[in-house]
Design a protein around this motif. Structure first.
Motif, PDB file in Angstrom:
ATOM      1  N   GLY B  28     -13.989 -35.206 -28.991  1.00  0.00           N
ATOM      2  CA  GLY B  28     -14.655 -34.668 -27.805  1.00  0.00           C
ATOM      3  C   GLY B  28     -14.883 -35.753 -26.758  1.00  0.00           C
ATOM      4  N   LEU B  29     -15.340 -36.910 -27.205  1.00  0.00           N
ATOM      5  CA  LEU B  29     -15.554 -38.038 -26.291  1.00  0.00           C
ATOM      6  C   LEU B  29     -14.247 -38.408 -25.593  1.00  0.00           C
ATOM      7  CD1 LEU B  29     -17.262 -40.678 -25.388  1.00  0.00           C
ATOM      8  CD2 LEU B  29     -16.096 -41.771 -27.314  1.00  0.00           C
ATOM      9  N   LEU B  30     -13.175 -38.488 -26.381  1.00  0.00           N
ATOM     10  CA  LEU B  30     -11.889 -38.904 -25.808  1.00  0.00           C
ATOM     11  C   LEU B  30     -11.356 -37.834 -24.847  1.00  0.00           C
ATOM     12  CD1 LEU B  30     -10.370 -40.500 -29.046  1.00  0.00           C
ATOM     13  CD2 LEU B  30     -11.207 -41.702 -27.022  1.00  0.00           C
ATOM     14  N   ALA B  31     -11.510 -36.566 -25.224  1.00  0.00           N
ATOM     15  CA  ALA B  31     -11.050 -35.482 -24.335  1.00  0.00           C
ATOM     16  C   ALA B  31     -11.824 -35.513 -23.011  1.00  0.00           C
ATOM     17  CB  ALA B  31     -11.231 -34.137 -25.027  1.00  0.00           C
ATOM     18  N   ASP B  32     -13.120 -35.796 -23.089  1.00  0.00           N
ATOM     19  CA  ASP B  32     -13.943 -35.858 -21.872  1.00  0.00           C
ATOM     20  C   ASP B  32     -13.452 -36.953 -20.920  1.00  0.00           C
ATOM     21  OD1 ASP B  32     -15.465 -33.831 -22.817  1.00  0.00           O
ATOM     22  OD2 ASP B  32     -17.152 -35.081 -23.473  1.00  0.00           O
ATOM     23  N   HIS B  33     -12.773 -37.954 -21.467  1.00  0.00           N
ATOM     24  CA  HIS B  33     -12.278 -39.061 -20.636  1.00  0.00           C
ATOM     25  C   HIS B  33     -10.779 -38.950 -20.369  1.00  0.00           C
ATOM     26  CE1 HIS B  33     -16.227 -40.596 -21.716  1.00  0.00           C
ATOM     27  NE2 HIS B  33     -16.104 -41.388 -20.653  1.00  0.00           N
ATOM     28  N   GLY B  34     -10.238 -37.757 -20.574  1.00  0.00           N
ATOM     29  CA  GLY B  34      -8.853 -37.510 -20.168  1.00  0.00           C
ATOM     30  C   GLY B  34      -7.810 -37.840 -21.201  1.00  0.00           C
ATOM     31  N   TYR B  35      -8.228 -38.101 -22.450  1.00  0.00           N
ATOM     32  CA  TYR B  35      -7.259 -38.433 -23.507  1.00  0.00           C
ATOM     33  C   TYR B  35      -6.803 -37.139 -24.171  1.00  0.00           C
ATOM     34  CZ  TYR B  35      -8.311 -43.350 -22.923  1.00  0.00           C
ATOM     35  OH  TYR B  35      -8.439 -44.613 -22.392  1.00  0.00           O
TER      36      TYR B  35
END
Lengths: 215, 322
Positions: B28-35
Motif C-alpha cells: 500500500g505504501l509503495l502503491a501510494d508513491h506510484g510503484y
C-alpha cells in the motif's frame, strides 16, 4: 530489554594466556567461578559475563549473536569462515601454522612422495597451501594429538600450530614449512555490533583497554 | 558452509496473519508513491543460478525464483522497450541457505526505481531512503536504525589502484569483517598497501550519525571520493529534517555487503538487538546495461521472513498490534 552482555572466551592454550591478562581489570573473571565447573563466569563489571568455550565452538556463539564479543585464534577464524566482525589483532597467542615431519624428512622428500598423507585439524588452510604449491595429498582429519600421526604411520607429516616447538621436539618432529601465522583476535557479532554500537563498542574498548594495560 | 538439512518453516496463525498484514501495508505504501506491482513467475526462465533451489521435472531442470531483482530484470528487459519508472513486488524467493538457520523459502517486499542511463539519480536515491524510513513504523517496530553507505567508497579506490580479482576480494572481505589489520595482511608488499590500509582505517573509524562523513577527510582518496561524499551529505540534509521518531540515521562508510552488485548509495535497516538486517538496498547501475539495456536502477527489499523471526523471538521490539 537490558540483557547481560556475554563475551566468549576460549578455553585451552589461548584461555590460559588470556585469564591472567584480565586479572585486576574491569573484565577480570570471578576466581571462585573459574575454579568451579561453571561455564558462565561473572566478570568484575556488573551486566557483563563471560562464556568459556572451546575454540572451535566459540565463533558459532558469536556469529549467532549469543555472545556479543569473543576472543579466538585467527587460525580458527580462517578455518571456519563464519560471518563475524574481527575488530582487532590482540597480538598474544602468536604461533605458526606449520608443516611438520619426522626429523630428517625434508620438504623435498614430502614433495617427492607419490601419495602424500597429511594429518591435520586445519583442512582448509592445508588445502589452500597444497593448491598454492601445486601439490596433492590425502588429508587425514584429526581433532587432537596430531603429533602422533607421523610417528605411528597414520600420515607422512602434519599441519599443526607451533608456538615454542617444545611438543614437536618431544615427539622428534621438525617444521619443514610455515603455512601461516596466527594470533588472538577480538571478534564481534555482526548484528549486535551494527544494531547496537552504543552497547557493544564501549565493551570492545573496555576489553582492548584491559588487555593493553598489561605489560 | 554446507547445510545438509534445509529449513522449510511453516507459518502458523499469528505469523501467517502478520505476513499478510505486513505485505498489504508495505505494498500500500509503495502503491501510494506510484510503484506498480509486477509479479515475475515463480519458476525461473533463465539458466538456474548456483544459489537457486533446483530440481528435475521429468528430464527438465527447473529452478524457483531466487531473487526478485534478477527475476524482475529478466521480465522488464523481455517485456518493455522503455521500462516503467517505479515497480514493486511481493512474494517468496527460494534460495539455498548459506547459514544453517536460514530458511529456504523467504518472503520479501521490495521496490525498484528505474531511469534511463545518464538521468540525474540523486533524487531517486533520496526517494528510496524516504520510503524505507517509513517501513519501521508500518511494521510496528518500536525503534530502528537506517544505515546509509556507498559502495563506491571502496570500489573506486580499488579500481584507481588497479586492484581486481583475488586481492581486491581479500580487501573487501577484510572490510566486511571490519578488520583493517586484515587489509594490511592482504596487501603486504603491494604498492597500494599503506594507502588502502589508511583508507580502511578511515572508513572503519566511525559508525555514527552525519558527523561520520568527516572521517573521509583522513583517507588518501578523499579527493577521489568528493562526489560520493557530497552526495551522501546532500542525502543526509534531505533526510534528517523528516526523520520519524524512533528512527536513527547512521552513516556506515565501510558497508561492502553486495559490493559486486551495488555501484553507489546503499541502505540497510536494522532494529536494535536484531542479529540480521531487516531490509537492504541501494543503487545497482550495472545490472541493466549488463542485460543490454541502457537503464540505471536502485531499489530495496524488506526481508519479511527475518522480521517474522524477530517478532517471534523478540516481541518486545514491536508495538502491540492494534
Amino acid at each position: 530489554m537490558n540483557q547481560t552482555l556475554l563475551i566468549a572466551f576460549p578455553k585451552g592454550r589461548l584461555g590460559d594466556e588470556l585469564v591472567p591478562l584480565l586479572a585486576g581489570t574491569p573484565l577480570a573473571l570471578d576466581a571462585a567461578a573459574l575454579k568451579s565447573r561453571v561455564l558462565r563466569i561473572p566478570t568484575a563489571t556488573p551486566g557483563v559475563a563471560a562464556l568459556l568455550l572451546k575454540g572451535a565452538d566459540l565463533p558459532r556463539y558469536v556469529a549467532a549473536g549469543v555472545a556479543s564479543l569473543g576472543i579466538v585464534g585467527s587460525d580458527t577464524l580462517d578455518e571456519m569462515d563464519m560471518d563475524l566482525l574481527e575488530l582487532a589483532d590482540l597480538g598474544f597467542g602468536a604461533c605458526r601454522l606449520s608443516l611438520c615431519a619426522k626429523a630428517g624428512v625434508s620438504l623435498d622428500d614430502l614433495r617427492a612422495k607419490p601419495h602424500l598423507r597429511l594429518a591435520t585439524k586445519f583442512p582448509k588452510a592445508t588445502e589452500a597451501w597444497l593448491a598454492h604449491e601445486e601439490l596433492t595429498a590425502e588429508l587425514v582429519p584429526l581433532s587432537s594429538s596430531a603429533e602422533l600421526a607421523p610417528l605411528l604411520g597414520l600420515a607422512d607429516a602434519i599441519v599443526d600450530l607451533v608456538q615454542t616447538g617444545g611438543t614437536l621436539k618431544a615427539h622428534g618432529l621438525v617444521e619443514t614449512a610455515i603455512l601461516g601465522r596466527s594470533s588472538a583476535r577480538l571478534v564481534a557479532a555482526r548484528g549486535a555490533y551494527l544494531s547496537e554500537p552504543g552497547r557493544i563498542r564501549p565493551l570492545a574498548e573496555m576489553l582492548l583497554g584491559a588487555l593493553k594495560a598489561k605489560p | 558452509m554446507a547445510v545438509r538439512t534445509p529449513h522449510f518453516p511453516d507459518l502458523l496463525f499469528n505469523s501467517a496473519a502478520r505476513l499478510r498484514r505486513w505485505e498489504g501495508a508495505l505494498m500500500g505504501l509503495l502503491a501510494d508513491h506510484g510503484y506498480r506491482e509486477l509479479h515475475p513467475s515463480l519458476v525461473l526462465r533463465e539458466t538456474p543460478p548456483e544459489g537457486a533451489l533446483r530440481f528435475f521435472d521429468g528430464d527438465e531442470l527447473v529452478a524457483l525464483r531466487w531473487d526478485f531483482t534478477v527475476a524482475l530484470a529478466g521480465l522488464l528487459t523481455r517485456t518493455f522497450p522503455a521500462p516503467p519508472d517505479r515497480v514493486a513486488y511481493a512474494g517468496a524467493v527460494f534460495r539455498r541457505p548459506v547459514q544453517p538457520w536460514e530458511a529456504v523459502e523467504r518472503f520479501e517486499v521490495g521496490c525498484e526505481r528505474i531511469q534511463p542511463e545518464g538521468e540525474p539519480a540523486a533524487e531517486a536515491d533520496v526517494e528510496l531512503a524516504r520510503l524505507l524510513m517509513a517501513v519501521p513504523g508500518l511494521l510496528g517496530l518500536k525503534s530502528a536504525i537506517l544505515h546509509l553507505g556507498n559502495a563506491a567508497l571502496v570500489r573506486r579506490p580499488l579500481e584507481a589502484e588497479g586492484l581486481f580479482g583475488e586481492l581486491a576480494d581479500a580487501v573487501v572481505a577484510a572490510l566486511s569483517r571490519r578488520a583493517p589489520h586484515r587489509v594490511r595482511e592482504a596487501l603486504d608488499g603491494h604498492p597500494s598497501a599503506v594507502r588502502l590500509t589508511t583508507h580502511a582505517e578511515a572508513l572503519l573509524s566511525e559508525l555514527d550519525g552525519p558527523g561520520t562523513l568527516s572521517a573521509l577527510a583522513a583517507s588518501p582518496y578523499a579527493a577521489l571520493l568528493e562526489e560520493e561524499r557530497n552526495h551522501m551529505d546532500r542525502a543526509l540534509k534531505a533526510l534528517l529534517p523528516i526523520l520519524p521518531p524512533n528512527l536513527e540515521l547512521r552513516v556506515d562508510l565501510a558497508d561492502v555487503a553486495g559490493l559486486g552488485f551495488y555501484t553507489g548509495p546503499t541502505l540497510r535497516l536494522w532494529a536494535p538487538g536484531a542479529q540480521q538486517e531487516l531490509a537492504a538496498g541501494g543503487r545497482y547501475d550495472r545490472l541493466f546495461p549488463g542485460l543490454g539495456r541502457p537503464w540505471q536502477a536502485a531499489g530495496f527489499c524488506v526481508r519479511l521472513s527475518r522480521l517474522l523471526d524477530l517478532a517471534a523471538t523478540r516481541p518486545d521490539l514491536f508495538e502491540e498490534p492494534r
